[in-house]
Scaffold this active site. Structure first.
Site, short mmCIF file in Angstrom:
data_model
loop_
_atom_site.label_atom_id
_atom_site.label_comp_id
_atom_site.label_asym_id
_atom_site.label_seq_id
_atom_site.Cartn_x
_atom_site.Cartn_y
_atom_site.Cartn_z
N SER A 15 -0.30 12.41 14.75
CA SER A 15 0.80 11.44 14.74
C SER A 15 1.34 11.20 16.16
CB SER A 15 1.94 11.95 13.85
OG SER A 15 3.06 11.11 13.99
N SER A 17 4.33 9.80 16.46
CA SER A 17 5.79 9.72 16.30
C SER A 17 6.55 10.81 17.05
CB SER A 17 6.16 9.73 14.81
OG SER A 17 5.71 8.55 14.21
N LYS A 66 4.91 8.65 0.48
CA LYS A 66 5.93 7.60 0.57
C LYS A 66 6.48 7.18 -0.79
CE LYS A 66 4.36 5.50 4.90
NZ LYS A 66 3.95 4.28 5.58
N ASP A 102 8.69 -0.22 7.44
CA ASP A 102 7.32 -0.65 7.77
C ASP A 102 7.18 -2.18 7.80
OD1 ASP A 102 6.05 1.78 8.21
OD2 ASP A 102 5.51 2.05 6.11
N ALA A 127 -4.07 -3.53 -0.98
CA ALA A 127 -2.98 -3.64 -1.95
C ALA A 127 -2.22 -2.32 -2.05
CB ALA A 127 -3.53 -4.03 -3.31
N GLY A 128 -2.37 -1.46 -1.05
CA GLY A 128 -1.70 -0.16 -1.08
C GLY A 128 -0.30 -0.24 -0.49
N ALA A 130 0.94 0.09 2.58
CA ALA A 130 1.16 -0.70 3.79
C ALA A 130 1.06 -2.19 3.48
CB ALA A 130 0.12 -0.31 4.85
P1 NAP Z 1 -3.21 3.17 0.81
O1 NAP Z 1 -1.90 3.14 0.08
O2 NAP Z 1 -4.18 4.26 0.53
O3 NAP Z 1 -3.92 1.74 0.51
C1 NAP Z 1 -5.17 1.44 1.07
C2 NAP Z 1 -5.63 0.08 0.55
O4 NAP Z 1 -6.88 -0.20 1.18
C3 NAP Z 1 -5.88 0.03 -0.95
O5 NAP Z 1 -5.62 -1.25 -1.42
C4 NAP Z 1 -7.38 0.35 -1.02
O6 NAP Z 1 -8.01 -0.17 -2.17
C5 NAP Z 1 -7.88 -0.39 0.18
N1 NAP Z 1 -9.17 0.12 0.62
C6 NAP Z 1 -9.47 1.38 1.00
N2 NAP Z 1 -10.77 1.48 1.35
C7 NAP Z 1 -11.31 0.23 1.15
C8 NAP Z 1 -12.60 -0.31 1.31
N3 NAP Z 1 -13.64 0.44 1.75
N4 NAP Z 1 -12.79 -1.62 1.02
C9 NAP Z 1 -11.77 -2.38 0.60
N5 NAP Z 1 -10.50 -1.93 0.41
C10 NAP Z 1 -10.29 -0.63 0.69
O7 NAP Z 1 -3.00 3.21 2.40
P2 NAP Z 1 -1.78 2.56 3.21
O8 NAP Z 1 -0.69 3.54 3.34
O9 NAP Z 1 -1.49 1.26 2.59
O10 NAP Z 1 -2.43 2.40 4.68
C11 NAP Z 1 -3.42 1.42 4.94
C12 NAP Z 1 -3.72 1.40 6.44
O11 NAP Z 1 -2.57 0.95 7.16
C13 NAP Z 1 -4.06 2.77 7.01
O12 NAP Z 1 -5.12 2.61 7.92
C14 NAP Z 1 -2.81 3.18 7.75
O13 NAP Z 1 -3.09 4.02 8.84
C15 NAP Z 1 -2.30 1.83 8.23
N6 NAP Z 1 -0.84 1.82 8.50
C16 NAP Z 1 -0.41 1.50 9.76
C17 NAP Z 1 0.94 1.45 10.03
C18 NAP Z 1 1.42 1.10 11.42
O14 NAP Z 1 2.59 1.34 11.73
N7 NAP Z 1 0.60 0.52 12.26
C19 NAP Z 1 1.88 1.73 9.02
C20 NAP Z 1 1.41 2.04 7.73
C21 NAP Z 1 0.03 2.09 7.49
P3 NAP Z 1 -8.12 0.68 -3.55
O15 NAP Z 1 -6.79 0.50 -4.24
O16 NAP Z 1 -9.25 0.03 -4.25
O17 NAP Z 1 -8.40 2.10 -3.16
#
Ligand code: NAP
Length: 288
Positions: A15, A17, A66, A102, A127-128, A130
């Site tokens: 991290s 942070s 979260k 976020d 759709a997660g 973030a």
């Molecule tokens: P999450 O809740 O696990 O959601 C991930 C999403 O991506 C789900 O919709 C998942 O689909 C999809 N996914 C995963 N692998 C895939 C693949 N191979 N093909 C297509 N779709 C796929 O994760 P999250 O918390 O939303 O985080 C997502 C990303 O955002 C991470 O890389 C995280 O590091 C980044 N992030 C960055 C910030 C920032 O401040 N820059 C803040 C938050 C998050 P399924 O539902 O089918 O599994």
């Protein structure tokens, strides 16, 4: 009294942070500390309950806690309630209040870059948690959304509420080349999947067989590696593209403002995050 802030998440050793928030405390002349702690789902309740003691100002919460942290809190602000996720806890007396910075962090970083959002067609990949935060933030800023999701039913759980509140019809497309070709009409692509993130990079969420939107912009929430495959491909196609470090800084700045009541020293936070990322990237096996 020296006050403390924690980061609770599953994997926190990389991290940025702690470096970013420590720099902010120093810049503000506050003798506060910020420590990251790896916490399992079983340990989360115990760790969160410690935040009720007066020395704590609050905490950040990251993946995968979260959503499950919500039931451990006394109150939520409207953003956290509608996103169904908390990334910031504020200790108020012995009460714990949950916020989510976020979505607003993404919007602030796009505005800082001069990206117009009102009326803009935006494609969100994923759709997660973030994606959900990004969608709420962007809809509030007036963007017109299309979602492309591997599991559309996941988006179906929360898109109707967002559509109703924002007064727009939000299309949810299944993850296929056909959907990406259709979504090309959008002019801002936001990757909110982990596809392309170290250590699984290189991979690109946008299919090789479909051209990226013309004259569009790509915002990849991932900032490690730098650039991601998606950002590199967008730049090769002549598009404006960036990784998600700016969003990280802005969401952290908003959290800091909640804990301290002071304006965040964004320049110092950005510089510290950049430095910490460079150090971290230099230690990655492929040095990207
Ligand atoms: P999450 O809740 O696990 O959601 C991930 C999403 O991506 C789900 O919709 C998942 O689909 C999809 N996914 C995963 N692998 C895939 C693949 N191979 N093909 C297509 N779709 C796929 O994760 P999250 O918390 O939303 O985080 C997502 C990303 O955002 C991470 O890389 C995280 O590091 C980044 N992030 C960055 C910030 C920032 O401040 N820059 C803040 C938050 C998050 P399924 O539902 O089918 O599994």
């Amino acid at each position: 009294m020296k006050r403390q802030v924690a980061l609770f998440g599953g994997q926190v050793e990389h991290s940025l942070s702690p470096a970013m928030q420590t720099a902010a405390f120093q810049e503000l002349g506050l003798d506060w500390s910020y420590r990251a702690r790896a916490v399992t789902a079983q340990d989360l309740a115990g760790s969160v309950s410690q935040l009720r003691q007066p020395r704590w100002a609050g905490a950040n919460i990251t993946v995968p806690h979260k959503e499950r942290v919500i039931k451990l809190l006394d109150s939520l602000d409207p953003d956290a309630a509608r996103m169904g996720a908390v990334n910031t806890i504020l200790t108020r007396g012995s009460q714990l209040h949950g916020s989510n910075t976020d979505g607003q962090g993404l919007v602030l970083d796009l505005k800082r870059r001069g990206v117009p959002l009102r009326g803009r067609p935006v494609i969100i990949l994923g759709a997660g948690g973030a994606a959900r935060a990004a969608a709420w933030g962007l809809a509030d800023a007036g963007a017109v959304l299309t979602m492309v999701a591997r599991t559309p039913s996941r988006a179906q759980r929360w898109i109707p509420g967002l559509a109703e509140q924002s007064g727009q019809r939000i299309e949810i497309l299944a993850w296929s080349d056909h959907s990406f070709a259709k979504a090309r009409a959008g002019s801002l692509v936001v990757n909110a999947t982990p596809v392309g993130m170290w250590p699984r990079s290189p991979a690109c969420p946008w299919p090789a067989t479909v051209a990226l939107p013309e004259a569009g912009m790509v915002y990849d929430l991932i900032y490690r590696p730098r650039p991601t495959e998606l950002v590199a491909r967008a730049r090769e196609a002549g598009l404006d593209a960036c990784g998600g470090l700016g969003m990280l800084v802005e969401q952290g700045a908003l959290a800091l403002e909640l804990w301290t009541g002071l304006g965040a020293p964004r320049l110092a936070m950005r510089a510290a995050a950049e430095r910490a990322l460079e150090v971290d990237l230099a230690q990655l096996p492929d040095r990207r």
